[in-house]
Scaffold this motif. Structure first.
Motif, PDB file in Angstrom:
ATOM      1  N   ALA A  93     -59.205-102.243 -16.498  1.00  0.00           N
ATOM      2  CA  ALA A  93     -58.669-102.954 -15.335  1.00  0.00           C
ATOM      3  C   ALA A  93     -59.729-103.100 -14.254  1.00  0.00           C
ATOM      4  CB  ALA A  93     -57.449-102.217 -14.783  1.00  0.00           C
ATOM      5  N   LEU A  94     -60.486-102.025 -14.003  1.00  0.00           N
ATOM      6  CA  LEU A  94     -61.532-102.070 -12.978  1.00  0.00           C
ATOM      7  C   LEU A  94     -62.641-103.033 -13.366  1.00  0.00           C
ATOM      8  CD1 LEU A  94     -62.841-100.998 -10.385  1.00  0.00           C
ATOM      9  CD2 LEU A  94     -63.867 -99.166 -11.761  1.00  0.00           C
ATOM     10  N   MET A  95     -63.161-102.889 -14.585  1.00  0.00           N
ATOM     11  CA  MET A  95     -64.256-103.751 -15.026  1.00  0.00           C
ATOM     12  C   MET A  95     -63.797-105.201 -15.140  1.00  0.00           C
ATOM     13  SD  MET A  95     -66.924-102.001 -15.138  1.00  0.00           S
ATOM     14  CE  MET A  95     -67.451-100.297 -15.186  1.00  0.00           C
ATOM     15  N   GLY A  96     -62.590-105.396 -15.669  1.00  0.00           N
ATOM     16  CA  GLY A  96     -62.070-106.753 -15.812  1.00  0.00           C
ATOM     17  C   GLY A  96     -61.878-107.424 -14.469  1.00  0.00           C
ATOM     18  N   ALA A  97     -61.314-106.684 -13.509  1.00  0.00           N
ATOM     19  CA  ALA A  97     -61.108-107.244 -12.167  1.00  0.00           C
ATOM     20  C   ALA A  97     -62.440-107.623 -11.526  1.00  0.00           C
ATOM     21  CB  ALA A  97     -60.374-106.231 -11.291  1.00  0.00           C
ATOM     22  N   ALA A  98     -63.449-106.752 -11.683  1.00  0.00           N
ATOM     23  CA  ALA A  98     -64.761-107.033 -11.098  1.00  0.00           C
ATOM     24  C   ALA A  98     -65.402-108.255 -11.735  1.00  0.00           C
ATOM     25  CB  ALA A  98     -65.669-105.815 -11.257  1.00  0.00           C
ATOM     26  N   ILE A 116     -68.293-109.680 -22.305  1.00  0.00           N
ATOM     27  CA  ILE A 116     -68.056-108.261 -22.032  1.00  0.00           C
ATOM     28  C   ILE A 116     -66.595-107.894 -22.259  1.00  0.00           C
ATOM     29  CG2 ILE A 116     -68.056-106.469 -20.252  1.00  0.00           C
ATOM     30  CD1 ILE A 116     -70.545-107.765 -19.066  1.00  0.00           C
ATOM     31  N   MET A 117     -65.674-108.696 -21.719  1.00  0.00           N
ATOM     32  CA  MET A 117     -64.260-108.374 -21.885  1.00  0.00           C
ATOM     33  C   MET A 117     -63.807-108.582 -23.327  1.00  0.00           C
ATOM     34  SD  MET A 117     -63.387-107.085 -19.143  1.00  0.00           S
ATOM     35  CE  MET A 117     -61.700-106.818 -19.692  1.00  0.00           C
ATOM     36  N   GLY A 118     -64.404-109.570 -24.004  1.00  0.00           N
ATOM     37  CA  GLY A 118     -64.075-109.781 -25.409  1.00  0.00           C
ATOM     38  C   GLY A 118     -64.448-108.574 -26.242  1.00  0.00           C
ATOM     39  N   ARG A 119     -65.597-107.984 -25.941  1.00  0.00           N
ATOM     40  CA  ARG A 119     -66.041-106.785 -26.662  1.00  0.00           C
ATOM     41  C   ARG A 119     -65.077-105.635 -26.407  1.00  0.00           C
ATOM     42  NH1 ARG A 119     -67.280-101.198 -25.961  1.00  0.00           N
ATOM     43  NH2 ARG A 119     -69.103-100.630 -27.228  1.00  0.00           N
ATOM     44  N   GLU A 120     -64.698-105.424 -25.137  1.00  0.00           N
ATOM     45  CA  GLU A 120     -63.824-104.300 -24.798  1.00  0.00           C
ATOM     46  C   GLU A 120     -62.451-104.448 -25.451  1.00  0.00           C
ATOM     47  OE1 GLU A 120     -65.057-101.744 -23.381  1.00  0.00           O
ATOM     48  OE2 GLU A 120     -66.959-102.746 -23.014  1.00  0.00           O
ATOM     49  N   ILE A 121     -61.909-105.658 -25.419  1.00  0.00           N
ATOM     50  CA  ILE A 121     -60.602-105.890 -26.045  1.00  0.00           C
ATOM     51  C   ILE A 121     -60.708-105.733 -27.557  1.00  0.00           C
ATOM     52  CG2 ILE A 121     -58.815-107.626 -26.490  1.00  0.00           C
ATOM     53  CD1 ILE A 121     -59.449-108.741 -23.670  1.00  0.00           C
ATOM     54  N   VAL A 123     -62.837-103.872 -29.277  1.00  0.00           N
ATOM     55  CA  VAL A 123     -62.975-102.453 -29.630  1.00  0.00           C
ATOM     56  C   VAL A 123     -61.628-101.744 -29.522  1.00  0.00           C
ATOM     57  CG1 VAL A 123     -63.937-100.253 -28.825  1.00  0.00           C
ATOM     58  CG2 VAL A 123     -65.427-102.239 -29.111  1.00  0.00           C
ATOM     59  N   THR A 124     -60.835-102.103 -28.518  1.00  0.00           N
ATOM     60  CA  THR A 124     -59.501-101.512 -28.379  1.00  0.00           C
ATOM     61  C   THR A 124     -58.633-101.845 -29.588  1.00  0.00           C
ATOM     62  OG1 THR A 124     -59.609-101.635 -25.963  1.00  0.00           O
ATOM     63  CG2 THR A 124     -57.424-101.432 -26.953  1.00  0.00           C
ATOM     64  N   LEU A 125     -58.679-103.092 -30.037  1.00  0.00           N
ATOM     65  CA  LEU A 125     -57.908-103.481 -31.219  1.00  0.00           C
ATOM     66  C   LEU A 125     -58.400-102.756 -32.463  1.00  0.00           C
ATOM     67  CD1 LEU A 125     -57.596-107.337 -30.597  1.00  0.00           C
ATOM     68  CD2 LEU A 125     -55.850-105.573 -30.255  1.00  0.00           C
ATOM     69  N   LEU A 126     -59.721-102.553 -32.556  1.00  0.00           N
ATOM     70  CA  LEU A 126     -60.272-101.811 -33.692  1.00  0.00           C
ATOM     71  C   LEU A 126     -59.777-100.367 -33.699  1.00  0.00           C
ATOM     72  CD1 LEU A 126     -63.998-102.947 -34.014  1.00  0.00           C
ATOM     73  CD2 LEU A 126     -62.224-103.116 -35.759  1.00  0.00           C
ATOM     74  N   ARG A 127     -59.667 -99.779 -32.524  1.00  0.00           N
ATOM     75  CA  ARG A 127     -59.169 -98.406 -32.442  1.00  0.00           C
ATOM     76  C   ARG A 127     -57.760 -98.312 -33.031  1.00  0.00           C
ATOM     77  NH1 ARG A 127     -61.671 -97.959 -26.972  1.00  0.00           N
ATOM     78  NH2 ARG A 127     -63.462 -96.589 -27.176  1.00  0.00           N
ATOM     79  N   PHE A 128     -56.917 -99.286 -32.699  1.00  0.00           N
ATOM     80  CA  PHE A 128     -55.567 -99.295 -33.252  1.00  0.00           C
ATOM     81  C   PHE A 128     -55.599 -99.530 -34.767  1.00  0.00           C
ATOM     82  CE2 PHE A 128     -54.292-100.299 -28.804  1.00  0.00           C
ATOM     83  CZ  PHE A 128     -53.365 -99.275 -28.655  1.00  0.00           C
ATOM     84  N   TRP A 129     -56.567-100.317 -35.213  1.00  0.00           N
ATOM     85  CA  TRP A 129     -56.673-100.648 -36.638  1.00  0.00           C
ATOM     86  C   TRP A 129     -56.987 -99.420 -37.484  1.00  0.00           C
ATOM     87  CZ3 TRP A 129     -61.360-102.208 -39.721  1.00  0.00           C
ATOM     88  CH2 TRP A 129     -61.007-102.764 -40.954  1.00  0.00           C
ATOM     89  N   VAL A 130     -57.798 -98.501 -36.946  1.00  0.00           N
ATOM     90  CA  VAL A 130     -58.231 -97.345 -37.737  1.00  0.00           C
ATOM     91  C   VAL A 130     -57.638 -96.034 -37.254  1.00  0.00           C
ATOM     92  CG1 VAL A 130     -60.408 -98.481 -38.289  1.00  0.00           C
ATOM     93  CG2 VAL A 130     -60.305 -96.944 -36.319  1.00  0.00           C
ATOM     94  N   ILE A 131     -56.742 -96.073 -36.273  1.00  0.00           N
ATOM     95  CA  ILE A 131     -56.294 -94.834 -35.637  1.00  0.00           C
ATOM     96  C   ILE A 131     -55.623 -93.882 -36.626  1.00  0.00           C
ATOM     97  CG2 ILE A 131     -54.016 -95.701 -34.934  1.00  0.00           C
ATOM     98  CD1 ILE A 131     -54.504 -94.155 -32.266  1.00  0.00           C
ATOM     99  N   ARG A 132     -54.941 -94.403 -37.635  1.00  0.00           N
ATOM    100  CA  ARG A 132     -54.279 -93.504 -38.588  1.00  0.00           C
ATOM    101  C   ARG A 132     -55.267 -92.878 -39.566  1.00  0.00           C
ATOM    102  NH1 ARG A 132     -52.477 -96.009 -43.545  1.00  0.00           N
ATOM    103  NH2 ARG A 132     -53.193 -98.171 -43.706  1.00  0.00           N
ATOM    104  N   HIS A 133     -56.494 -93.388 -39.589  1.00  0.00           N
ATOM    105  CA  HIS A 133     -57.523 -92.822 -40.463  1.00  0.00           C
ATOM    106  C   HIS A 133     -58.424 -91.836 -39.728  1.00  0.00           C
ATOM    107  CE1 HIS A 133     -56.273 -95.685 -43.445  1.00  0.00           C
ATOM    108  NE2 HIS A 133     -56.604 -96.709 -42.675  1.00  0.00           N
ATOM    109  N   GLY A 134     -58.429 -91.891 -38.407  1.00  0.00           N
ATOM    110  CA  GLY A 134     -59.272 -90.997 -37.633  1.00  0.00           C
ATOM    111  C   GLY A 134     -59.724 -91.645 -36.330  1.00  0.00           C
TER     112      GLY A 134
END
Length: 211
Positions: A93-98, A116-121, A123-134
């Protein structure tokens, strides 16, 4: 039953950690500061020196809370489910607002904000993609990326061209140099995260097939 050594404190269960603790308060402060920071940055189209200085101060305070809330939570055993969710939300939120605010003012090209925001979003989606694996731990490159990003954005938020109008050219060179380094780190660490996520998922699927 053997006694627990005094130098090895027993970690409290997460559900025993109070929701209202120092780490979560710092995260909450960062979230609350975001709209005030954006209003100060955009006031009078960013041309008022006093309001730009206020925006820079708010950004600095919010960035400092980002530096310490996670560290405090881990060191003091104050990790909570709220903190795990709210901390990355507050960061983005802070980085996106800035970034959006600077692009609206014409101080930063929109493509930089999108990258920059595309990368952050992503990576967040990737975290959800692999979260059940680690969980993929933050790399040194990722931490450096965050530091450089924050510093580069902070230099743009700070009204240096208003404070030093005779050095506007030099200020732009410094700004662009810092932002260019931040963009390179953003892209490189984003690609590294993709590779590590794919490897983690592949290793987990291979382990399931062998089981």
């Amino acid at each position: 039953m053997s006694a627990v050594p005094a130098e090895e404190p027993v970690a409290s269960p997460e559900n025993a950690v109070p929701l209202l603790n120092l780490a979560n308060v710092l995260t909450g402060v960062r979230l609350v500061l975001v709209p005030f920071f954006l209003l100060a940055l955009l006031h009078l189209d960013g041309t008022d020196l006093a309001w730009r200085l206020v925006a820079a101060l708010l950004f600095a305070v919010a960035a400092i809370t980002d530096r310490f809330d996670g560290e405090i939570a881990r060191k003091r055993g104050l990790v909570t489910s709220f903190g795990k969710i709210a901390d990355p939300i507050a960061d983005k939120a802070l980085m996106g607002a800035a970034l959006v605010g600077l692009s609206v003012l014409g101080l930063l090209p929109w493509w930089v904000t999108v990258v920059i925001m595309g990368r952050e979003i992503g990576v967040t989606l990737l975290r959800f993609w692999v979260i059940r694996h680690g969980v993929i731990p933050a790399s040194k490159g990722g931490k450096l990326k965050t530091l450089v990003q924050t510093f580069a954005i902070g230099v743009y938020v700070l009204p240096l061209t208003l404070l030093l109008p005779t050095m506007a050219g030099a200020v732009e060179v410094v700004r662009w140099t810092l932002m260019a380094v931040a963009i390179v780190l953003t892209v490189v660490t984003g690609l590294d995260y993709v590779v590590r996520a794919v490897r983690l998922r592949a290793a987990a699927r291979a382990a399931l097939r062998r089981a």
